[in-house]
Write an enzyme that holds these catalytic residues in place. Structure first.
Site, PDB file in Angstrom:
ATOM      1  N   HIS A  56       0.740  -1.234   0.245  1.00 34.94           N
ATOM      2  CA  HIS A  56       0.223   0.161   0.070  1.00 34.94           C
ATOM      3  C   HIS A  56       0.959   1.055  -0.002  1.00 34.94           C
ATOM      4  O   HIS A  56       0.140   2.018   0.063  1.00 34.94           O
ATOM      5  CB  HIS A  56      -1.012   0.152   1.009  1.00 34.94           C
ATOM      6  CG  HIS A  56      -2.095  -1.243   1.799  1.00 34.94           C
ATOM      7  ND1 HIS A  56      -2.657  -1.891   0.238  1.00 34.94           N
ATOM      8  CD2 HIS A  56      -2.114  -2.320   2.446  1.00 34.94           C
ATOM      9  CE1 HIS A  56      -3.023  -2.666   0.973  1.00 34.94           C
ATOM     10  NE2 HIS A  56      -2.887  -3.231   1.863  1.00 34.94           N
ATOM     11  N   HIS A 218      -6.159  -5.172  -1.839  1.00 35.34           N
ATOM     12  CA  HIS A 218      -6.019  -6.195  -1.233  1.00 35.34           C
ATOM     13  C   HIS A 218      -5.609  -7.223  -2.505  1.00 35.34           C
ATOM     14  O   HIS A 218      -6.612  -7.979  -1.977  1.00 35.34           O
ATOM     15  CB  HIS A 218      -6.158  -6.879   0.147  1.00 35.34           C
ATOM     16  CG  HIS A 218      -6.380  -6.201   0.992  1.00 35.34           C
ATOM     17  ND1 HIS A 218      -6.607  -5.976   2.025  1.00 35.34           N
ATOM     18  CD2 HIS A 218      -4.586  -5.740   1.675  1.00 35.34           C
ATOM     19  CE1 HIS A 218      -6.622  -5.827   3.306  1.00 35.34           C
ATOM     20  NE2 HIS A 218      -4.994  -5.297   2.991  1.00 35.34           N
TER      21      HIS A 218
END
Lengths: 329, 329
Positions: A56, A218
């Site tokens: 991320h 994700h």
């Protein structure tokens, strides 16, 4: 297409060493851990700590700095940090006024952070937490998951970090965090899925001119595929889906965050920002704070998310505008 | 894969409106032009102005701010700004102590900027220029082009912008700029070509695990295709090709810039940064300043460039470290 990486299993450690090299004046890695901590930690304020899986970037180490986080804790790609690392992070900072953990609402993240909180309390540390669940895309039972924590988490980092730096106590910070989370909604779309690390395989498949609504960070596919018409059409759809979550809009003030999901160019983000600007004017939404950039990515996913935060108290706006030296804000 | 854009022909204007919306406290667009100017321009210092084609976001408007550029001028994608826009930019800022133009070394850019300089001088403005040619990949006649101006341009913006803010006069700034340019080398590689705007067509084609050495920032393919082994191998190859341009390395100080070319993830950039760090230690290169991020892109090209700047005077390091509010530094 090649990924500029070495052995996949070394990736996270190499990212953290790279970060602590590039930002060495401010950030250091605690060796052998996923912890990046601020070099100039003071004990004057409550410590705000966050973390999550890798993949991320720049979350969350990009938000470590004066007036934001005191430390971040990275796990493997898309896997939360271990209880041991989170606990060690709390101990490394060792804040006498207490530690507030900011947790993105994913089951495994919440489990590990709360276990670390429990163990830290047993050791005598003052610890509280806030769970961020800004993603408003998952509504129906089919996905069986609650609202996830996505890009809006960065607003929580900023507001709580600034409030802590200004001297707010642990309980008030927790309450403030919960108020901010309750006032915030995010919706994201992908135009292409991210790849797995060290692989060319895309997590899900989209045709050209097809977008996926309500993706996770994700690699989770969205709840619906739709044709892509234009940035303007997309901006309209995202903004309207967020605005229905608020009432009496014309009397309110909002902050917005336009977030690139990894491989989205700044060109696209600014074109989309311009579409949002025009729609905000059209809908008479009073936008008092705006940011655009790559804040919370999903490896090399191409796509964008939009976050709306209702500014319920003017102090929130001051906190958003307060200076920080965190490199990704 | 979809690009989040509207009509291709509206892209540049929409980018500039998006930028002036997101960064409205600092930046404004001069309507109907490619000019983004700083809102808080003072007449106390020489004005530094740069620009070029679009498609390199955040270049150059991301460097407009206190202690960097006073204005940037954007042309169409990969096409330099018009003489009229450059001239208007000089007039808008209207700096009594003079204006220095920073030009990337591409034939059409140099032509337009120098014509605007000539016309501005005829109107009585004090104007000088510096041409940046940091790309050291093109050496042989086959490509028929001189050293191009690429990511190192951002170091020139920073150093000259800070020196100007500190009161340096126009002629000294020109000389400083030429010294910096002569001390700097950049080499870039692509792992995938960027696409044309509004099209899925890639400007050049690479197989998986193939990289192109010495790419340009306008989609130009490199001079050689090579297999990709690892980030570490790539870092080694790039760094060594740059270091051969300097003698007595151990007695010198360097600044480095690791630049993502558009769609390269921060994950990859930090892994590559870590490889560069280890190689610098191994080669006993004294690195005193380092940055990593997306500074000078080529639409959605995936790849990386490495810039080495020999710090010939310690003031250069101070200028690099001096604070600025330009959003992309």
């Amino acid at each position: 297409m090649t990924q500029i990486l070495n052995k996949p299993e070394d990736t996270v450690s190499q990212i953290l060493n790279g970060v602590s090299f590039i930002h060495q004046e401010k950030l250091e890695r605690v060796p052998q851990t996923g912890i990046i901590k601020y070099r100039h930690v003071t004990n004057q304020s409550v410590a705000i700590i966050s973390g999550g899986g890798s993949g991320h970037e720049p979350a969350h180490f990009g938000y470590v700095g004066r007036g934001m986080l005191q430390a971040s804790i990275s796990g493997p790609v898309f896997v939360p940090p271990s209880v041991e690392d989170i606990l060690q992070g709390i101990e490394e900072i060792n804040a006498p006024k207490g530690t507030l953990l900011i947790i993105k609402n994913f089951e495994a993240d919440v489990r590990n952070f709360l276990e670390a909180k429990k163990q830290a309390r047993q050791k005598g540390y003052l610890v509280e937490h806030v769970i961020v669940n800004d993603d408003c895309s998952i509504e129906k039972g089919s996905y069986r998951k609650r609202r996830r924590g996505v890009a809006g988490t960065v607003f929580v980092h900023k507001i709580l970090g600034a409030a802590a730096a200004n001297g707010m106590n642990l309980n008030d910070l927790k309450e403030l965090g919960e108020d901010v989370v309750a006032s915030m909604n995010t919706l994201g779309v992908a135009v292409s899925s991210g790849r797995k690390i060290g692989s060319d395989e895309r997590v899900f498949k989209l045709e050209k001119d097809e977008i996926s609504f309500g993706i996770g960070i994700h690699g989770e596919p969205g709840y619906r595929k739709e044709p892509f018409f234009s940035s303007e059409y997309l901006a309209n759809e995202l903004l309207n889906k967020l605005l229905v979550r608020y009432s009496e809009i014309s009397s309110k003030q909002f902050a917005i965050l336009i977030n690139g999901l990894g491989s989205t160019t700044l060109m696209e983000q600014f074109v989309f920002s311009n579409d949002i600007k025009r729609l905000l004017e059209l809908e008479q939404v009073n936008c008092v704070f705006q940011k655009s950039g790559n804040f919370m990515t999903s490896t090399d996913m191409s796509g964008i998310s939009l976050t709306l935060l209702e500014i319920k108290d003017l102090s929130w706006l001051d906190y958003l505008k307060q200076e920080t030296d965190a490199f990704a804000w």
